[in-house]
Design a protein around this motif. Sequence first.
Motif, PDB file in Angstrom:
ATOM      1  N   ILE A 102       0.771  -1.326   0.219  1.00 32.77           N
ATOM      2  CA  ILE A 102       0.310   0.654  -0.361  1.00 32.77           C
ATOM      3  C   ILE A 102       0.521   1.364  -0.501  1.00 32.77           C
ATOM      4  CG2 ILE A 102      -1.872   1.309   1.331  1.00 32.77           C
ATOM      5  CD1 ILE A 102      -2.764  -1.670   2.091  1.00 32.77           C
ATOM      6  N   ARG A 103       1.554   1.086   0.676  1.00 36.49           N
ATOM      7  CA  ARG A 103       3.155   2.207   0.893  1.00 36.49           C
ATOM      8  C   ARG A 103       3.314   2.969  -0.183  1.00 36.49           C
ATOM      9  NH1 ARG A 103       4.083   6.124   3.312  1.00 36.49           N
ATOM     10  NH2 ARG A 103       6.741   7.284   3.300  1.00 36.49           N
ATOM     11  N   ARG A 104       4.159   1.664  -0.793  1.00 35.43           N
ATOM     12  CA  ARG A 104       5.070   1.730  -2.258  1.00 35.43           C
ATOM     13  C   ARG A 104       3.505   2.349  -3.387  1.00 35.43           C
ATOM     14  NH1 ARG A 104       6.510  -4.166  -3.685  1.00 35.43           N
ATOM     15  NH2 ARG A 104       4.370  -4.279  -4.650  1.00 35.43           N
ATOM     16  N   ARG A 105       2.629   1.350  -3.279  1.00 38.60           N
ATOM     17  CA  ARG A 105       1.027   2.351  -4.681  1.00 38.60           C
ATOM     18  C   ARG A 105       1.486   3.729  -4.675  1.00 38.60           C
ATOM     19  NH1 ARG A 105      -2.078  -1.582  -6.905  1.00 38.60           N
ATOM     20  NH2 ARG A 105      -3.496   0.116  -7.545  1.00 38.60           N
ATOM     21  N   LEU A 106       1.170   4.245  -3.065  1.00 34.79           N
ATOM     22  CA  LEU A 106       0.491   5.272  -2.690  1.00 34.79           C
ATOM     23  C   LEU A 106       1.664   6.199  -3.179  1.00 34.79           C
ATOM     24  CD1 LEU A 106      -1.291   5.352   0.453  1.00 34.79           C
ATOM     25  CD2 LEU A 106      -2.484   6.118  -1.628  1.00 34.79           C
ATOM     26  N   GLU A 107       2.834   6.039  -2.688  1.00 36.73           N
ATOM     27  CA  GLU A 107       3.948   6.916  -3.489  1.00 36.73           C
ATOM     28  C   GLU A 107       4.504   7.171  -4.702  1.00 36.73           C
ATOM     29  OE1 GLU A 107       7.693   4.259  -1.095  1.00 36.73           O
ATOM     30  OE2 GLU A 107       6.801   6.092   0.396  1.00 36.73           O
ATOM     31  N   ARG A 108       3.934   5.667  -5.410  1.00 34.22           N
ATOM     32  CA  ARG A 108       4.060   6.536  -6.543  1.00 34.22           C
ATOM     33  C   ARG A 108       2.591   6.976  -6.844  1.00 34.22           C
ATOM     34  NH1 ARG A 108       2.539   0.340  -8.286  1.00 34.22           N
ATOM     35  NH2 ARG A 108       4.500  -0.326  -7.652  1.00 34.22           N
ATOM     36  N   ASP A 109       1.515   6.805  -6.601  1.00 33.59           N
ATOM     37  CA  ASP A 109       0.742   7.565  -6.859  1.00 33.59           C
ATOM     38  C   ASP A 109       1.039   9.344  -6.290  1.00 33.59           C
ATOM     39  OD1 ASP A 109      -1.091   5.576  -8.062  1.00 33.59           O
ATOM     40  OD2 ASP A 109      -2.067   5.612  -6.408  1.00 33.59           O
ATOM     41  N   GLY A 110       2.339   9.091  -5.642  1.00 36.46           N
ATOM     42  CA  GLY A 110       2.667  10.846  -5.162  1.00 36.46           C
ATOM     43  C   GLY A 110       1.571  11.046  -3.708  1.00 36.46           C
ATOM     44  N   VAL A 111       1.557  10.381  -3.769  1.00 40.90           N
ATOM     45  CA  VAL A 111       1.235  10.811  -1.596  1.00 40.90           C
ATOM     46  C   VAL A 111       1.161  10.106  -0.602  1.00 40.90           C
ATOM     47  CG1 VAL A 111      -1.557  10.183  -0.716  1.00 40.90           C
ATOM     48  CG2 VAL A 111      -1.708  10.041  -3.524  1.00 40.90           C
ATOM     49  N   ASP A 112       1.913  10.851   0.236  1.00 37.74           N
ATOM     50  CA  ASP A 112       2.645  10.557   1.235  1.00 37.74           C
ATOM     51  C   ASP A 112       1.480  10.680   1.995  1.00 37.74           C
ATOM     52  OD1 ASP A 112       4.613   9.849   3.001  1.00 37.74           O
ATOM     53  OD2 ASP A 112       5.103  11.995   3.454  1.00 37.74           O
ATOM     54  N   VAL A 113       1.280   9.170   2.641  1.00 33.88           N
ATOM     55  CA  VAL A 113       0.896   8.548   3.763  1.00 33.88           C
ATOM     56  C   VAL A 113       1.441   7.994   4.667  1.00 33.88           C
ATOM     57  CG1 VAL A 113      -1.823   7.430   4.294  1.00 33.88           C
ATOM     58  CG2 VAL A 113      -1.730   9.160   2.304  1.00 33.88           C
ATOM     59  N   PRO A 114       1.417   8.104   5.604  1.00 34.83           N
ATOM     60  CA  PRO A 114       2.159   6.851   6.499  1.00 34.83           C
ATOM     61  C   PRO A 114       1.819   5.616   6.971  1.00 34.83           C
ATOM     62  CG  PRO A 114       1.861   8.514   7.725  1.00 34.83           C
ATOM     63  CD  PRO A 114       0.532   9.205   6.057  1.00 34.83           C
ATOM     64  N   ILE A 115       2.126   4.658   6.858  1.00 36.25           N
ATOM     65  CA  ILE A 115       1.335   3.071   7.531  1.00 36.25           C
ATOM     66  C   ILE A 115       1.970   2.810   8.876  1.00 36.25           C
ATOM     67  CG2 ILE A 115       1.432   1.050   6.530  1.00 36.25           C
ATOM     68  CD1 ILE A 115       0.312   2.604   4.398  1.00 36.25           C
ATOM     69  N   ARG A 116       1.365   2.960  10.199  1.00 35.96           N
ATOM     70  CA  ARG A 116       1.055   3.099  11.142  1.00 35.96           C
ATOM     71  C   ARG A 116       1.044   0.883  11.337  1.00 35.96           C
ATOM     72  NH1 ARG A 116       3.754   7.734  11.662  1.00 35.96           N
ATOM     73  NH2 ARG A 116       2.314   9.221  11.921  1.00 35.96           N
ATOM     74  N   TYR A 117       1.581   0.118  12.180  1.00 36.41           N
ATOM     75  CA  TYR A 117       1.482  -0.900  12.742  1.00 36.41           C
ATOM     76  C   TYR A 117       0.955  -1.005  13.754  1.00 36.41           C
ATOM     77  CZ  TYR A 117       3.361  -2.191   8.176  1.00 36.41           C
ATOM     78  OH  TYR A 117       3.477  -2.183   6.744  1.00 36.41           O
ATOM     79  N   VAL A 118       0.245  -1.978  14.732  1.00 36.24           N
ATOM     80  CA  VAL A 118      -0.458  -1.574  15.800  1.00 36.24           C
ATOM     81  C   VAL A 118      -0.869  -3.425  16.106  1.00 36.24           C
ATOM     82  CG1 VAL A 118      -1.704   1.161  15.705  1.00 36.24           C
ATOM     83  CG2 VAL A 118      -2.964  -0.876  15.277  1.00 36.24           C
ATOM     84  N   ASP A 119      -0.770  -3.616  17.311  1.00 39.78           N
ATOM     85  CA  ASP A 119      -1.010  -4.539  17.723  1.00 39.78           C
ATOM     86  C   ASP A 119      -2.453  -4.903  17.531  1.00 39.78           C
ATOM     87  OD1 ASP A 119      -0.793  -6.616  19.839  1.00 39.78           O
ATOM     88  OD2 ASP A 119       0.432  -6.381  21.225  1.00 39.78           O
ATOM     89  N   GLU A 120      -2.627  -5.690  17.641  1.00 38.35           N
ATOM     90  CA  GLU A 120      -4.098  -6.407  17.236  1.00 38.35           C
ATOM     91  C   GLU A 120      -4.549  -8.298  18.237  1.00 38.35           C
ATOM     92  OE1 GLU A 120      -5.706  -8.792  14.378  1.00 38.35           O
ATOM     93  OE2 GLU A 120      -4.052  -7.871  12.974  1.00 38.35           O
ATOM     94  N   ARG A 121      -3.516  -8.277  19.115  1.00 37.59           N
ATOM     95  CA  ARG A 121      -3.990  -9.412  19.946  1.00 37.59           C
ATOM     96  C   ARG A 121      -5.110  -9.562  20.397  1.00 37.59           C
ATOM     97  NH1 ARG A 121       1.014  -9.805  23.954  1.00 37.59           N
ATOM     98  NH2 ARG A 121       1.328  -6.952  22.434  1.00 37.59           N
ATOM     99  N   MET A 122      -5.766  -9.796  20.337  1.00 36.08           N
ATOM    100  CA  MET A 122      -7.179 -10.328  20.366  1.00 36.08           C
ATOM    101  C   MET A 122      -8.751  -8.974  19.952  1.00 36.08           C
ATOM    102  SD  MET A 122      -7.055 -11.800  23.070  1.00 36.08           S
ATOM    103  CE  MET A 122      -8.155 -11.961  23.513  1.00 36.08           C
ATOM    104  N   THR A 123      -8.040  -8.317  18.729  1.00 34.03           N
ATOM    105  CA  THR A 123      -8.893  -7.593  18.751  1.00 34.03           C
ATOM    106  C   THR A 123     -10.242  -8.831  17.963  1.00 34.03           C
ATOM    107  OG1 THR A 123      -7.556  -8.140  15.927  1.00 34.03           O
ATOM    108  CG2 THR A 123      -8.024  -5.887  18.170  1.00 34.03           C
ATOM    109  N   THR A 124     -10.340 -10.168  16.726  1.00 32.43           N
ATOM    110  CA  THR A 124     -10.616 -10.285  16.019  1.00 32.43           C
ATOM    111  C   THR A 124     -11.599 -10.780  17.331  1.00 32.43           C
ATOM    112  OG1 THR A 124      -9.827 -11.235  14.807  1.00 32.43           O
ATOM    113  CG2 THR A 124     -11.587 -12.416  14.220  1.00 32.43           C
ATOM    114  N   VAL A 125     -11.356 -11.363  18.648  1.00 34.41           N
ATOM    115  CA  VAL A 125     -11.722 -12.224  19.422  1.00 34.41           C
ATOM    116  C   VAL A 125     -12.705 -10.998  20.666  1.00 34.41           C
ATOM    117  CG1 VAL A 125     -11.826 -13.298  21.993  1.00 34.41           C
ATOM    118  CG2 VAL A 125     -10.698 -13.891  20.335  1.00 34.41           C
ATOM    119  N   MET A 126     -12.436  -9.892  19.981  1.00 31.75           N
ATOM    120  CA  MET A 126     -13.101  -9.121  20.696  1.00 31.75           C
ATOM    121  C   MET A 126     -14.120  -8.611  20.267  1.00 31.75           C
ATOM    122  SD  MET A 126     -11.151  -5.970  22.778  1.00 31.75           S
ATOM    123  CE  MET A 126      -9.385  -5.145  21.075  1.00 31.75           C
ATOM    124  N   ALA A 127     -14.443  -8.235  18.535  1.00 30.30           N
ATOM    125  CA  ALA A 127     -14.642  -7.888  17.487  1.00 30.30           C
ATOM    126  C   ALA A 127     -16.298 -10.111  17.552  1.00 30.30           C
ATOM    127  CB  ALA A 127     -14.383  -7.650  16.278  1.00 30.30           C
TER     128      ALA A 127
END
Length: 164
Positions: A102-127
């Motif tokens: 996604i980052r590579r494609r957005l950069e290719r499109d001239g868009v500087d959008v940061p990609i952030r990574y977050v710990d998602e332990r248990m999110t599916t269980v909560m959902a």
Amino acid sequence: MKNIVPDRPGEDDPGPGRRLGLDVGTVRIGVAVSDPDGILATPVSTVARTTKRRGPDGEDIDSIVQLAHDYSVVEVIVGLPRMLDGSAGSSVKHAQDVGFRIRRRLERDGVDVPIRYVDERMTTVMAQSNLHDAGISVKEGRSVIDQAAAVEILQTWLDQRQRR
């Protein structure tokens, strides 16, 4: 790909604007988006995974990049499916790969959008628990469980932003 440590909202926060949240699985990617003020996450869609780890971008990456453009997002938040002990499981590589693409494609499109990574332990269980509480069975909820997990991932990020 290097082992990615989960991000935290900080001084490099891009400020107001929509954020896209992703729950990356091996079969589907749940997508959520925030409101323009970055306060509330809502479900958007579930995208079928078509991109293989060693191959060209597929329709899944195309769809997510298009959503990033459509919503004019200022950040993309990708859940890292870590093990309960905090170590990186095999699914982390899928999340990293999607974020990288996604980052590579957005950069290719001239868009500087940061990609952030977050710990998602248990999110599916909560959902799943939230859907169950709403009277939706696991079978009925399959089509939305990934979206609900993406909402959990993104809402956690948004809440952390508000507390900083």
